[in-house]
Design a protein around this motif. Structure first.
Motif, short mmCIF file in Angstrom:
data_model
loop_
_atom_site.label_atom_id
_atom_site.label_comp_id
_atom_site.label_asym_id
_atom_site.label_seq_id
_atom_site.Cartn_x
_atom_site.Cartn_y
_atom_site.Cartn_z
N VAL A 49 0.37 -0.91 0.22
CA VAL A 49 -0.14 0.03 0.22
C VAL A 49 1.06 1.12 0.01
CG1 VAL A 49 -2.00 1.15 1.26
CG2 VAL A 49 -1.86 -1.20 1.14
N LYS A 78 -8.48 -1.53 5.13
CA LYS A 78 -8.77 0.06 5.73
C LYS A 78 -8.06 -0.10 7.50
CE LYS A 78 -10.52 2.86 2.07
NZ LYS A 78 -12.41 3.13 1.76
N VAL A 92 -4.01 -1.20 7.30
CA VAL A 92 -3.97 0.59 7.42
C VAL A 92 -4.44 1.63 8.87
CG1 VAL A 92 -3.78 2.53 6.23
CG2 VAL A 92 -3.92 0.41 5.16
N SER A 93 -5.25 1.48 9.42
CA SER A 93 -5.49 2.01 10.46
C SER A 93 -5.04 1.63 11.65
CB SER A 93 -7.42 2.12 10.98
OG SER A 93 -7.41 3.16 12.30
N MET A 108 1.33 5.16 0.45
CA MET A 108 1.26 6.11 1.30
C MET A 108 2.68 6.98 0.87
SD MET A 108 -0.21 4.24 4.52
CE MET A 108 1.27 3.35 4.30
N VAL A 132 -5.63 10.23 1.66
CA VAL A 132 -6.21 10.56 2.72
C VAL A 132 -6.86 11.61 2.55
CG1 VAL A 132 -5.74 11.47 5.24
CG2 VAL A 132 -4.61 9.57 4.19
N ASP A 176 -3.03 2.47 -3.63
CA ASP A 176 -2.44 3.34 -3.72
C ASP A 176 -3.43 4.69 -2.79
OD1 ASP A 176 -0.58 4.16 -5.47
OD2 ASP A 176 -1.73 3.98 -7.40
N LEU A 177 -3.02 4.51 -1.45
CA LEU A 177 -3.79 5.21 -0.02
C LEU A 177 -4.33 7.19 -1.04
CD1 LEU A 177 -5.46 4.62 2.37
CD2 LEU A 177 -3.28 5.43 3.37
N LYS A 192 -10.04 5.01 8.95
CA LYS A 192 -10.66 4.76 7.97
C LYS A 192 -11.21 5.60 7.44
CE LYS A 192 -12.87 0.82 9.58
NZ LYS A 192 -14.09 -0.62 9.75
N GLN A 245 -9.75 7.45 4.60
CA GLN A 245 -8.53 6.18 3.34
C GLN A 245 -9.83 6.57 2.45
OE1 GLN A 245 -6.92 3.37 4.63
NE2 GLN A 245 -7.77 3.83 7.37
N GLU A 246 -8.99 6.55 1.64
CA GLU A 246 -9.59 6.03 -0.27
C GLU A 246 -8.94 4.95 -0.63
OE1 GLU A 246 -12.61 6.50 -0.92
OE2 GLU A 246 -13.10 7.49 -0.06
N LEU A 247 -8.93 3.64 -1.55
CA LEU A 247 -8.16 2.85 -2.00
C LEU A 247 -8.12 2.92 -3.26
CD1 LEU A 247 -7.80 0.46 0.53
CD2 LEU A 247 -6.39 2.02 0.61
#
Length: 334
Positions: free
Chosen positions: A22, A42, A45-46, A24, A86, A83-84, A53, A56-58
């Motif tokens: 992922v 998500k 990742v959090s 960032m 914020v 790709d993440l 969460k 986050q947009e993936l």
């Protein structure tokens, strides 16, 4: 002798674990399986990076990943890079003491306070116009951005329910024009009609005020208030002329009815059927020798005040009046 266990070929096998990357500001490797949902990623990742969460947009290969979808749905394989981004999203807590509820809302800092009120109306049913939003002891204005309100996760919004008595409604006057009327929620329909009579010169006694509900025009009751009939701010109502007519049956009985000119033949027949025990489809309506066909309105046939509409049995004969060219136009109803 021990029997050897056999594997059911249809039994679902445990998903094999693998890694994806992922991206960032830095790249983080996360252990996943193909059956993991995007929402599950998500959460991971959090837990690792402390990014909520809702922020986050993936994306994978330019495709926005939806929370309920699985990695397999996007053919995300081992060592793939996701790709993440914020976002400006945030979760807020909203307390509503009047109904004893606390709800959580996912919003964006770019949302306005009015947008939050709309969410509350949708989830709890409290009308936007009846809500006052308070935060840290101050009232928030509808046009404020949430980014301007200095909201913090640990401090909830409070909703005070306070009905607003001032409304602005729009009235479509007989399909000719639309006028804006400033009223109060405790005004009756009769009050509004009188206001329109004063400003537009249209007698209240010869008009009805209607609203469209589920695609059908419903006449508002004269003596009820706008609040009683759920009229809200910026609603559009319709002012339509009505006429008093005498409905005469083939037996010589007569009914007096007050009808909006916008009523169709079917609507008039239904109102007659509510008062007279007649089988549907056994009769038709006639005005000045003209048959009121399905879908026709009273306005189309220029039905006048205090005129008579005849109920005729089917198979009876109706002769249309002479048209302007002088020819008779007999018409049989079967």
């Amino acid at each position: 002798m021990k029997r050897r266990a056999t594997m059911d070929p249809h039994q679902e096998q445990p998903a094999e674990s693998y890694k994806i990357h992922v991206k960032m500001l830095k790249t983080v490797a996360i252990d996943v399986s193909c059956t993991d949902t995007v929402d599950h990623i998500k959460t991971k990742v959090s837990a690792i990076e402390g990014i909520d969460k809702c922020l986050q947009e993936l994306f994978f290969s330019g495709i926005h990943l939806k929370n309920d979808d699985k990695l397999a749905d996007y053919n995300i394989m081992t060592n793939s890079s996701v790709d993440l981004f914020v976002t400006d999203g945030m979760q807020i807590s909203v307390k509503i003491p009047s109904v004893g509820k606390t709800i959580n809302l996912n919003v964006r800092k770019s949302n306005k306070v009015a947008d939050v009120k709309a969410e509350i109306e949708q989830k709890v049913g409290i009308l936007m116009n009846n809500q006052i939003l308070m935060y840290a002891g101050r009232q928030l204005e509808d046009n404020q951005l949430l980014s301007q309100c200095d909201l913090r996760n640990e401090q909830p919004l409070h909703v005070l329910v306070s009905p607003v008595d001032k409304l602005r409604i729009f009235v479509n006057v007989r399909g000719e024009r639309t006028v804006s009327v400033n009223v109060k929620c405790w005004y009756t329909v009769a009050d509004v009609k009188l206001m329109i009579e004063t400003s537009e010169g249209l007698p209240a006694s010869t008009h009805v005020l209607m609203r469209t509900q589920s695609g059908v025009e419903v006449v508002l009751a004269e003596g009820q208030t706008l609040q009683d009939q759920s009229v809200k701010n910026n609603d559009i109502l319709v002012l339509q002329q009505k006429v008093q007519v005498f409905v005469k049956t083939w037996e010589g009985k007569s009914l007096t009815m007050s009808l909006p000119l916008s009523n169709t033949t079917e609507e008039v027949m239904k109102k007659i059927g509510d008062r007279l025990p007649m089988k549907e489809g056994m009769y038709y309506l006639c005005y000045r020798g003209h048959i009121l066909s399905s879908g026709d309105t009273l306005e189309k046939h220029d039905v006048q005040n205090n005129s008579t509409i005849d109920i005729r049995l089917r198979n009876s004969r109706v002769v249309e009046p002479k048209p302007k060219n002088g020819k008779d136009a007999p018409r049989n109803i079967i």
